[in-house]
Scaffold this motif. Structure first.
Motif, mmCIF file in Angstrom:
data_model
loop_
_atom_site.group_PDB
_atom_site.id
_atom_site.type_symbol
_atom_site.label_atom_id
_atom_site.label_comp_id
_atom_site.label_asym_id
_atom_site.label_seq_id
_atom_site.Cartn_x
_atom_site.Cartn_y
_atom_site.Cartn_z
ATOM 1 N N LEU A 28 27.428 31.056 35.699
ATOM 2 C CA LEU A 28 27.160 32.484 35.880
ATOM 3 C C LEU A 28 26.495 33.143 34.664
ATOM 4 C CD1 LEU A 28 30.458 33.427 37.702
ATOM 5 C CD2 LEU A 28 28.189 33.151 38.709
ATOM 6 N N GLY A 29 26.406 32.421 33.572
ATOM 7 C CA GLY A 29 25.765 32.986 32.387
ATOM 8 C C GLY A 29 26.594 34.032 31.672
ATOM 9 N N VAL A 30 27.908 33.851 31.690
ATOM 10 C CA VAL A 30 28.807 34.761 30.979
ATOM 11 C C VAL A 30 29.648 33.947 30.004
ATOM 12 C CG1 VAL A 30 28.893 36.445 32.870
ATOM 13 C CG2 VAL A 30 30.591 34.623 32.770
ATOM 14 N N SER A 31 30.446 34.614 29.208
ATOM 15 C CA SER A 31 31.281 33.897 28.252
ATOM 16 C C SER A 31 32.539 33.350 28.929
ATOM 17 C CB SER A 31 31.687 34.830 27.108
ATOM 18 O OG SER A 31 32.571 35.827 27.575
ATOM 19 N N ARG A 32 33.139 32.350 28.305
ATOM 20 C CA ARG A 32 34.384 31.804 28.810
ATOM 21 C C ARG A 32 35.482 32.868 28.770
ATOM 22 N NH1 ARG A 32 39.027 30.964 27.787
ATOM 23 N NH2 ARG A 32 38.794 31.355 25.573
ATOM 24 N N GLU A 33 35.417 33.760 27.768
ATOM 25 C CA GLU A 33 36.404 34.839 27.657
ATOM 26 C C GLU A 33 36.336 35.774 28.861
ATOM 27 O OE1 GLU A 33 34.293 33.980 25.187
ATOM 28 O OE2 GLU A 33 35.714 33.067 23.791
ATOM 29 N N THR A 34 35.120 36.044 29.334
ATOM 30 C CA THR A 34 34.957 36.898 30.516
ATOM 31 C C THR A 34 35.570 36.240 31.736
ATOM 32 O OG1 THR A 34 32.935 37.878 29.634
ATOM 33 C CG2 THR A 34 33.239 38.017 32.015
ATOM 34 N N VAL A 35 35.342 34.955 31.901
ATOM 35 C CA VAL A 35 35.913 34.224 33.039
ATOM 36 C C VAL A 35 37.433 34.245 32.947
ATOM 37 C CG1 VAL A 35 36.098 31.972 34.165
ATOM 38 C CG2 VAL A 35 33.876 32.778 33.345
ATOM 39 N N GLY A 36 37.966 33.974 31.775
ATOM 40 C CA GLY A 36 39.425 33.986 31.593
ATOM 41 C C GLY A 36 40.037 35.356 31.862
ATOM 42 N N ARG A 37 39.350 36.401 31.412
ATOM 43 C CA ARG A 37 39.834 37.774 31.621
ATOM 44 C C ARG A 37 39.971 38.072 33.107
ATOM 45 N NH1 ARG A 37 35.675 40.546 29.578
ATOM 46 N NH2 ARG A 37 36.522 40.247 27.488
ATOM 47 N N TRP A 38 38.921 37.741 33.887
ATOM 48 C CA TRP A 38 38.966 38.061 35.308
ATOM 49 C C TRP A 38 39.877 37.121 36.071
ATOM 50 C CZ3 TRP A 38 38.348 42.658 36.590
ATOM 51 C CH2 TRP A 38 37.549 43.480 35.817
ATOM 52 N N GLU A 39 40.081 35.916 35.593
ATOM 53 C CA GLU A 39 41.063 35.027 36.207
ATOM 54 C C GLU A 39 42.460 35.620 36.039
ATOM 55 O OE1 GLU A 39 42.208 30.296 36.214
ATOM 56 O OE2 GLU A 39 41.539 31.203 34.319
ATOM 57 N N ARG A 40 42.779 36.086 34.836
ATOM 58 C CA ARG A 40 44.098 36.701 34.586
ATOM 59 C C ARG A 40 44.292 37.961 35.410
ATOM 60 N NH1 ARG A 40 42.461 35.478 29.524
ATOM 61 N NH2 ARG A 40 41.955 37.646 29.027
ATOM 62 N N ARG A 41 43.290 38.804 35.454
ATOM 63 C CA ARG A 41 43.428 40.055 36.202
ATOM 64 C C ARG A 41 43.572 39.799 37.693
ATOM 65 N NH1 ARG A 41 39.133 44.091 33.196
ATOM 66 N NH2 ARG A 41 40.070 43.920 31.127
ATOM 67 N N PHE A 42 42.843 38.814 38.210
ATOM 68 C CA PHE A 42 42.961 38.476 39.628
ATOM 69 C C PHE A 42 44.352 37.918 39.927
ATOM 70 C CE2 PHE A 42 42.505 35.537 43.236
ATOM 71 C CZ PHE A 42 42.001 36.410 44.182
ATOM 72 N N ALA A 43 44.861 37.068 39.025
ATOM 73 C CA ALA A 43 46.197 36.487 39.221
ATOM 74 C C ALA A 43 47.262 37.583 39.198
ATOM 75 C CB ALA A 43 46.479 35.442 38.152
ATOM 76 N N ALA A 44 47.085 38.577 38.363
ATOM 77 C CA ALA A 44 48.083 39.640 38.239
ATOM 78 C C ALA A 44 47.968 40.699 39.333
ATOM 79 C CB ALA A 44 47.953 40.313 36.878
ATOM 80 N N GLY A 45 46.738 41.028 39.766
ATOM 81 C CA GLY A 45 46.575 42.148 40.685
ATOM 82 C C GLY A 45 45.902 41.839 41.992
ATOM 83 N N GLY A 46 45.509 40.587 42.214
ATOM 84 C CA GLY A 46 44.841 40.243 43.461
ATOM 85 C C GLY A 46 43.444 40.824 43.527
ATOM 86 N N PRO A 47 42.871 40.852 44.745
ATOM 87 C CA PRO A 47 41.492 41.328 44.914
ATOM 88 C C PRO A 47 41.286 42.767 44.437
ATOM 89 C CG PRO A 47 42.244 40.249 46.912
ATOM 90 C CD PRO A 47 43.422 40.355 46.005
ATOM 91 N N GLU A 48 42.314 43.597 44.526
ATOM 92 C CA GLU A 48 42.189 44.990 44.085
ATOM 93 C C GLU A 48 41.887 45.092 42.599
ATOM 94 O OE1 GLU A 48 42.316 47.907 45.867
ATOM 95 O OE2 GLU A 48 42.217 46.586 47.601
ATOM 96 N N ALA A 49 42.356 44.130 41.824
ATOM 97 C CA ALA A 49 42.132 44.152 40.380
ATOM 98 C C ALA A 49 40.651 44.007 40.036
ATOM 99 C CB ALA A 49 42.935 43.048 39.707
ATOM 100 N N LEU A 50 39.869 43.397 40.929
ATOM 101 C CA LEU A 50 38.439 43.225 40.682
ATOM 102 C C LEU A 50 37.665 44.536 40.807
ATOM 103 C CD1 LEU A 50 37.778 39.913 42.642
ATOM 104 C CD2 LEU A 50 38.357 40.196 40.224
ATOM 105 N N LEU A 51 38.256 45.518 41.479
ATOM 106 C CA LEU A 51 37.589 46.790 41.721
ATOM 107 C C LEU A 51 37.708 47.768 40.560
ATOM 108 C CD1 LEU A 51 38.762 47.362 45.399
ATOM 109 C CD2 LEU A 51 36.520 46.555 44.630
ATOM 110 N N ARG A 52 38.688 47.546 39.687
ATOM 111 C CA ARG A 52 38.990 48.527 38.647
ATOM 112 C C ARG A 52 38.597 48.046 37.256
ATOM 113 N NH1 ARG A 52 43.676 48.163 41.602
ATOM 114 N NH2 ARG A 52 44.613 46.922 39.956
ATOM 115 N N ASP A 53 37.993 48.953 36.492
ATOM 116 C CA ASP A 53 37.782 48.706 35.071
ATOM 117 C C ASP A 53 39.030 49.200 34.354
ATOM 118 O OD1 ASP A 53 35.226 47.717 35.357
ATOM 119 O OD2 ASP A 53 34.292 49.682 35.150
#
Length: 155
Positions: A28-53
């Protein structure tokens, strides 16, 4: 927001397909930290977590209701001609551009005579400054042209 949501969703989908964080980041051309951040947020909040900054992200508002109220109050209660844009900006703790925007937004209200007078005076001062500079430069160029012609005639 749409681009960010697509990217976040792609991160999660690649991880669910079995890609590692490094692999997903590379694809995807992003950093590993970005991938890890969104993996954690998805695990904690589900699909709704992807909608919020997270709070505090994005552009800060340029002005607030307090600035607007202070500008309007100062203009209503001051004698005509008391304020300039810069003086009022310093008084209320806002930028001159913010004060001008507030005046323009409230021009149709009871502030119309005051705001119009101040804005007209500011634009007249600016045009006088530009006009005098143009007149000066025209005079200077006429003088230098005349000097050049005189020096040629003397030869």
């Amino acid at each position: 927001m749409a681009h960010r949501l697509v990217l976040r969703s792609q991160i999660v989908l690649l991880l669910l397909e079995g890609h590692s964080q490094v692999s997903a980041a590379r694809v995807l051309g992003v950093s590993r930290e970005t991938v890890g951040r969104w993996e954690r947020r998805f695990a904690a909040g589900g699909p709704e977590a992807l909608l919020r900054d997270r709070p505090g992200r994005g552009r800060r508002p340029g002005r607030n209701a307090t600035h607007v109220a202070r500008v309007v109050d100062a203009l209503r209660h001051a004698p005509h001609g008391t304020w300039t844009v810069r003086r009022l900006a310093a008084h209320v703790g806002a930028s001159a551009a913010t004060v001008q925007r507030i005046w323009r937004e409230h021009a149709a209200s009871a502030l119309a005579p005051v705001a119009a007078q101040i804005l007209n005076r500011s634009s007249e001062a600016a045009s006088k400054g530009a006009g005098s500079a143009l007149a000066l430069s025209a005079t200077d160029s006429d003088t230098s042209l005349a000097s050049a012609q005189d020096s040629r005639a003397c030869r």
